[in-house]
Motif scaffolding. Structure first.
Motif, PDB file in Angstrom:
ATOM      1  N   TYR A  95       0.834  -1.204   0.000  1.00 19.89           N
ATOM      2  CA  TYR A  95       0.000   0.000   0.000  1.00 19.89           C
ATOM      3  C   TYR A  95       0.868   1.253   0.000  1.00 19.89           C
ATOM      4  O   TYR A  95       0.628   2.195  -0.775  1.00 19.89           O
ATOM      5  CB  TYR A  95      -0.907  -0.018   1.233  1.00 19.89           C
ATOM      6  CG  TYR A  95      -1.602   1.294   1.510  1.00 19.89           C
ATOM      7  CD1 TYR A  95      -2.746   1.656   0.807  1.00 19.89           C
ATOM      8  CD2 TYR A  95      -1.108   2.169   2.478  1.00 19.89           C
ATOM      9  CE1 TYR A  95      -3.391   2.860   1.063  1.00 19.89           C
ATOM     10  CE2 TYR A  95      -1.757   3.369   2.740  1.00 19.89           C
ATOM     11  CZ  TYR A  95      -2.887   3.720   2.033  1.00 19.89           C
ATOM     12  OH  TYR A  95      -3.513   4.911   2.286  1.00 19.89           O
TER      13      TYR A  95
ATOM     14  N   CYS B  88       0.179   3.373  -3.322  1.00 17.47           N
ATOM     15  CA  CYS B  88      -0.846   4.394  -3.110  1.00 17.47           C
ATOM     16  C   CYS B  88      -0.505   5.749  -3.732  1.00 17.47           C
ATOM     17  O   CYS B  88      -1.386   6.397  -4.310  1.00 17.47           O
ATOM     18  CB  CYS B  88      -1.119   4.552  -1.622  1.00 17.47           C
ATOM     19  SG  CYS B  88      -2.567   5.593  -1.282  1.00 17.47           S
TER      20      CYS B  88
ATOM     21  N   PRO C  68      -7.242   7.336   1.251  1.00 14.17           N
ATOM     22  CA  PRO C  68      -7.036   7.001  -0.170  1.00 14.17           C
ATOM     23  C   PRO C  68      -8.366   6.954  -0.898  1.00 14.17           C
ATOM     24  O   PRO C  68      -9.434   7.100  -0.301  1.00 14.17           O
ATOM     25  CB  PRO C  68      -6.401   5.620  -0.108  1.00 14.17           C
ATOM     26  CG  PRO C  68      -6.978   5.012   1.137  1.00 14.17           C
ATOM     27  CD  PRO C  68      -7.142   6.153   2.111  1.00 14.17           C
TER      28      PRO C  68
END
Length: 443
Positions: free
Chosen positions: A298, A302, A442
């Motif tokens: 992540y 991201c 996110p």
């Protein structure tokens, strides 16, 4: 000679005088009936009625049934029992349940219910009951068992009111009962109080003795107020490795560790987990390696999620109400802060970072019990021109216990628009400190 009963012609129809008289009589009766209905009043004497019935509570006079509960015997009246409870009605009047000519019934009740059975029985006669926190569960269980709907509703309302934050002890005590009896309002209130006080709950001695279902429900709750996800993880590890559940470590770890939001931890925290003792245990290392690996993935992907068309909207990737993300706090009686713009900082973008480089400005206004917050983002807080955030306001009392939490859905801020929050304070007298959390998220 003319006919003595000539028929009359009315609107082209032939009508006899007898029929005319009958119609007239019917109209007259109908009018009299309407007048009587309009003039009638319903008179009630509820107070005296209840008082008269209450005189027979546990009195042998006119009693036609005895109830043996534990060591106690109560004199009762079948009609009073049956009118209040369909369970008693079945027990007393249906032959397949009642014993022929039986005037005594032995009821099997738990200790909690035995202690309050006199209060329960008195309610059937008086429609009122004395209740305390210590007696609430017993009364609720009796009301549920005998299907006394009005008492069950009254008791539930009492417990909902008395499980509101910061009454966390009551919420902990009543949560399992609420689930067992399917009381949604009480379940929701207890869960909310537990969530808002999670940070202090994790420090209690009782934490290690909580059952699996409680811990599972708690970790599923996105409203938790905790210092950080890493603190929540450490508390779960302490629970998992407690000696009383050593034999079920692997099963529990596989079910509960995925509920920890590893992507919301800092790099140094993830690194510490990688080198911790539990990572070396055969029961846990595989699942932990996978979860920590997903957190690193992540962090790597991201920043480029838009370009790569990736989405991270699963709860696993979303922040909870972390006290560490508090950007500002206000003493609610400090009117000097009203209208003044305050500068605060968050980390820029949705990947947790110890550096706070994203700049924001906040103003506070107050009108009665309503607070209005205006939140403006600086370009330094944006990624590709926008900042996606969730805002939460936590209100504490004088003892720094959480008494209210308000959250808003994800909002996209930019230089051209700002986030506005309207907070209605539930309890002005007890509300002393307001803390604002800004949580980059996110997409």
């Amino acid at each position: 000679m003319s006919d003595p009963n000539p028929d009359l012609e009315v609107a082209g129809e032939v009508v006899s005088p007898v029929q005319v008289n009958e119609d007239q009589e019917n109209k007259t009766k109908k009018m009299e009936s309407q007048v009587q209905e309009e003039e009638s009043h319903i008179l009630r004497d509820e107070g005296n009625f209840i008082e008269d019935v209450s005189k027979f509570y546990n009195q042998e006079a006119l009693s036609d049934v005895k109830l043996k509960v534990g060591e106690e015997v109560y004199h009762a009246h079948k009609f009073v029992l049956a009118k209040s409870s369909d369970v008693f009605r079945t027990m007393l009047y249906e032959s397949r349940w009642s014993q022929e000519n039986s005037s005594e019934f032995e009821l099997s009740e738990s200790i909690e219910c035995q202690i309050v059975f006199d209060k329960f029985l008195r309610f059937l006669y008086t429609a009122e009951i004395s209740i305390r926190v210590e007696t609430a569960v017993g009364i609720l269980c009796l009301a549920d068992k005998y299907n006394v709907i009005s008492l069950k509703s009254l008791c539930t309302m009492y417990m909902v009111e008395n499980s509101k934050s910061p009454r966390v002890r009551n919420a902990l005590s009543w949560y399992a009962w609420a689930k067992a009896l399917g009381l949604d309002d009480l379940i929701n209130q207890c869960a909310k109080t537990i969530a808002w006080n999670a940070d202090s709950l994790l420090k209690l001695e009782e934490w290690s003795s909580m059952d699996f279902d409680f811990v599972n429900d708690m970790l599923h709750n996105s409203e938790l107020v905790v210092l950080s996800e890493h603190v929540l993880y450490l508390a779960l590890v302490a629970w998992l490795t407690d000696e009383q559940r050593e034999d079920s470590l692997k099963v529990n770890a596989e079910k509960l560790l995925p509920l920890i939001r590893f992507p919301q931890m800092l790099v140094k925290q993830l690194y510490k987990i990688e080198h911790s003792d539990i990572m070396e245990r055969e029961d846990c290392k595989d699942i932990l390696h996978e979860l920590v690996g997903n957190a690193y993935r992540y962090r790597s992907l991201c920043p480029s999620q838009t370009e790569l068309e990736l989405s991270f909207t699963d709860p696993f990737y979303m922040p909870r109400n972390y006290i560490d993300l508090t950007v500002d706090s206000v003493r609610m009686q400090n009117t000097l802060r009203f209208g003044i713009q305050v500068d605060v900082r968050t980390y820029a973008g949705p990947v947790p970072c110890s550096l706070r480089e994203g700049e924001w400005k906040i103003t506070y206004r107050k009108n009665g019990d309503c607070w209005t917050l205006q939140i403006f983002c600086h370009e330094s807080a944006t990624v590709n021109g926008e900042a996606r955030v969730q805002a939460a306001v936590i209100i504490y009392n004088d003892e720094e216990k959480v008494i209210q939490v308000e959250q808003v859905p994800t909002y996209v801020c930019s230089r051209g628009n700002h986030l506005g929050l309207n907070i209605n304070v539930d309890n002005l007298a007890d509300s002393k400190l307001m803390a604002l959390l800004l949580k980059p998220v996110p997409k």
